[in-house]
Write a protein that holds these residues in place. Structure first.
Motif, PDB file in Angstrom:
ATOM      1  N   MET A   1      37.080  36.729  44.011  1.00 39.73           N
ATOM      2  CA  MET A   1      38.346  35.988  43.955  1.00 39.73           C
ATOM      3  C   MET A   1      38.867  35.923  42.513  1.00 39.73           C
ATOM      4  O   MET A   1      40.059  36.106  42.272  1.00 39.73           O
ATOM      5  N   ILE A   2      37.970  35.664  41.577  1.00 39.78           N
ATOM      6  CA  ILE A   2      38.355  35.631  40.162  1.00 39.78           C
ATOM      7  C   ILE A   2      38.892  37.001  39.742  1.00 39.78           C
ATOM      8  O   ILE A   2      39.872  37.097  38.987  1.00 39.78           O
ATOM      9  N   SER A   3      38.278  38.059  40.244  1.00 40.55           N
ATOM     10  CA  SER A   3      38.727  39.411  39.944  1.00 40.55           C
ATOM     11  C   SER A   3      40.167  39.621  40.409  1.00 40.55           C
ATOM     12  O   SER A   3      40.981  40.220  39.695  1.00 40.55           O
ATOM     13  N   GLN A   4      40.486  39.122  41.590  1.00 40.98           N
ATOM     14  CA  GLN A   4      41.852  39.245  42.099  1.00 40.98           C
ATOM     15  C   GLN A   4      42.841  38.430  41.269  1.00 40.98           C
ATOM     16  O   GLN A   4      43.962  38.875  41.004  1.00 40.98           O
ATOM     17  N   ILE A   5      42.435  37.245  40.859  1.00 42.78           N
ATOM     18  CA  ILE A   5      43.279  36.426  39.984  1.00 42.78           C
ATOM     19  C   ILE A   5      43.516  37.164  38.668  1.00 42.78           C
ATOM     20  O   ILE A   5      44.650  37.246  38.181  1.00 42.78           O
ATOM     21  N   SER A   6      42.452  37.721  38.101  1.00 43.33           N
ATOM     22  CA  SER A   6      42.566  38.458  36.840  1.00 43.33           C
ATOM     23  C   SER A   6      43.473  39.676  36.991  1.00 43.33           C
ATOM     24  O   SER A   6      44.260  39.991  36.091  1.00 43.33           O
ATOM     25  N   PHE A   7      43.364  40.370  38.111  1.00 45.52           N
ATOM     26  CA  PHE A   7      44.229  41.518  38.377  1.00 45.52           C
ATOM     27  C   PHE A   7      45.699  41.074  38.380  1.00 45.52           C
ATOM     28  O   PHE A   7      46.562  41.740  37.794  1.00 45.52           O
ATOM     29  N   ALA A   8      45.987  39.942  39.020  1.00 36.00           N
ATOM     30  CA  ALA A   8      47.354  39.420  39.055  1.00 36.00           C
ATOM     31  C   ALA A   8      47.837  39.031  37.654  1.00 36.00           C
ATOM     32  O   ALA A   8      49.037  39.058  37.375  1.00 36.00           O
ATOM     33  N   GLN A   9      46.894  38.674  36.782  1.00 40.36           N
ATOM     34  CA  GLN A   9      47.231  38.331  35.399  1.00 40.36           C
ATOM     35  C   GLN A   9      47.287  39.572  34.503  1.00 40.36           C
ATOM     36  O   GLN A   9      47.481  39.450  33.308  1.00 40.36           O
ATOM     37  N   LYS A  10      47.071  40.730  35.099  1.00 42.82           N
ATOM     38  CA  LYS A  10      47.076  42.012  34.367  1.00 42.82           C
ATOM     39  C   LYS A  10      45.914  42.126  33.395  1.00 42.82           C
ATOM     40  O   LYS A  10      45.985  42.817  32.395  1.00 42.82           O
ATOM     41  N   SER A  11      44.817  41.439  33.686  1.00 41.03           N
ATOM     42  CA  SER A  11      43.617  41.509  32.855  1.00 41.03           C
ATOM     43  C   SER A  11      42.693  42.604  33.377  1.00 41.03           C
ATOM     44  O   SER A  11      42.685  42.899  34.575  1.00 41.03           O
ATOM     45  N   GLN A  12      41.913  43.177  32.503  1.00 43.73           N
ATOM     46  CA  GLN A  12      40.955  44.213  32.868  1.00 43.73           C
ATOM     47  C   GLN A  12      39.560  43.602  32.936  1.00 43.73           C
ATOM     48  O   GLN A  12      39.121  42.962  31.991  1.00 43.73           O
ATOM     49  N   LEU A  13      38.886  43.811  34.055  1.00 47.96           N
ATOM     50  CA  LEU A  13      37.501  43.354  34.216  1.00 47.96           C
ATOM     51  C   LEU A  13      36.620  44.552  34.524  1.00 47.96           C
ATOM     52  O   LEU A  13      37.088  45.575  35.007  1.00 47.96           O
ATOM     53  N   ASP A  14      35.341  44.384  34.284  1.00 51.45           N
ATOM     54  CA  ASP A  14      34.367  45.404  34.668  1.00 51.45           C
ATOM     55  C   ASP A  14      34.502  45.667  36.165  1.00 51.45           C
ATOM     56  O   ASP A  14      34.646  44.733  36.952  1.00 51.45           O
ATOM     57  N   GLN A  15      34.445  46.925  36.555  1.00 53.60           N
ATOM     58  CA  GLN A  15      34.611  47.314  37.959  1.00 53.60           C
ATOM     59  C   GLN A  15      33.568  46.678  38.882  1.00 53.60           C
ATOM     60  O   GLN A  15      33.795  46.532  40.068  1.00 53.60           O
ATOM     61  N   SER A  16      32.404  46.313  38.338  1.00 52.03           N
ATOM     62  CA  SER A  16      31.351  45.744  39.185  1.00 52.03           C
ATOM     63  C   SER A  16      31.457  44.232  39.329  1.00 52.03           C
ATOM     64  O   SER A  16      30.714  43.636  40.103  1.00 52.03           O
TER      65      SER A  16
END
Length: 177
Positions: free
Chosen positions: A137-152
């Motif tokens: 869920m945090i990954s999806q929030i970060s994606f909406a914020q245009k942030s890059q996270l580790d793929q895993s």
């Protein structure tokens, strides 16, 4: 099992090290009803409930702190992740099968608390899986914020295994045994 828990917590720590306080506490409406910080606080609450429950032999995930510094400050969350990590590092495989009592509300229509017998091993599996779910869920929030996270980040262990197994080049039938 302990190493897998430490890996899960390390993922959370890495996220917290890289997120801004603004992004951590931002609620992106209408797509989301909570912030990344609220998800992280929820994860930490579950680990803390298990820590307390292990010492009292009574786990209750329904007791949560909700709100507060952990939800709004990545630095406060990092401190709690460090405390949880230290606790896990002090556990031994002998602790895994110690019986615990788990109480949980099971109805949304009326208060209905059920109590079952469980073990530390079972509950570590639960809190780890629960953390990964909320990382997604945090990954999806970060994606909406245009942030890059580790793929895993937020990837379930069984999904990671599936992806590894299916990304390998196919072997000739004579080599498959």
């Amino acid at each position: 099992m302990l190493n897998s828990q430490l890996e899960i917590l390390a993922q959370g720590h890495a996220y917290l090290e890289g997120v801004t306080k603004e992004d951590y506490s931002q609620v992106i409406t209408p797509n989301f009803i909570s912030s990344a910080g609220a998800h992280m606080r929820h994860i930490i609450d579950h680990y803390q409930s298990l820590m307390t429950g292990f010492s009292t032999q009574k786990v209750d995930y329904d007791y949560r702190l909700r709100g507060g510094d952990i939800e709004n400050s990545p630095t406060a969350a990092i401190k709690k992740i460090a405390e949880i990590t230290t606790w896990i590092e002090q556990l031994s495989p002998d602790d895994f099968n110690k019986p615990l009592s788990l109480s949980s509300e099971v109805s949304i229509k009326s208060k209905n608390v059920q109590t079952v017998t469980t073990s530390l091993a079972r509950e570590l599996i639960f809190v780890g899986s629960h953390a990964v779910h909320h990382y997604a869920m945090i990954s999806q929030i970060s994606f909406a914020q245009k942030s890059q996270l580790d793929q895993s980040f937020g990837l379930a262990p069984s999904t990671a295994t599936f992806l590894r197994e299916n990304s390998q080049p196919a072997q000739p039938k004579s080599m498959q045994n």
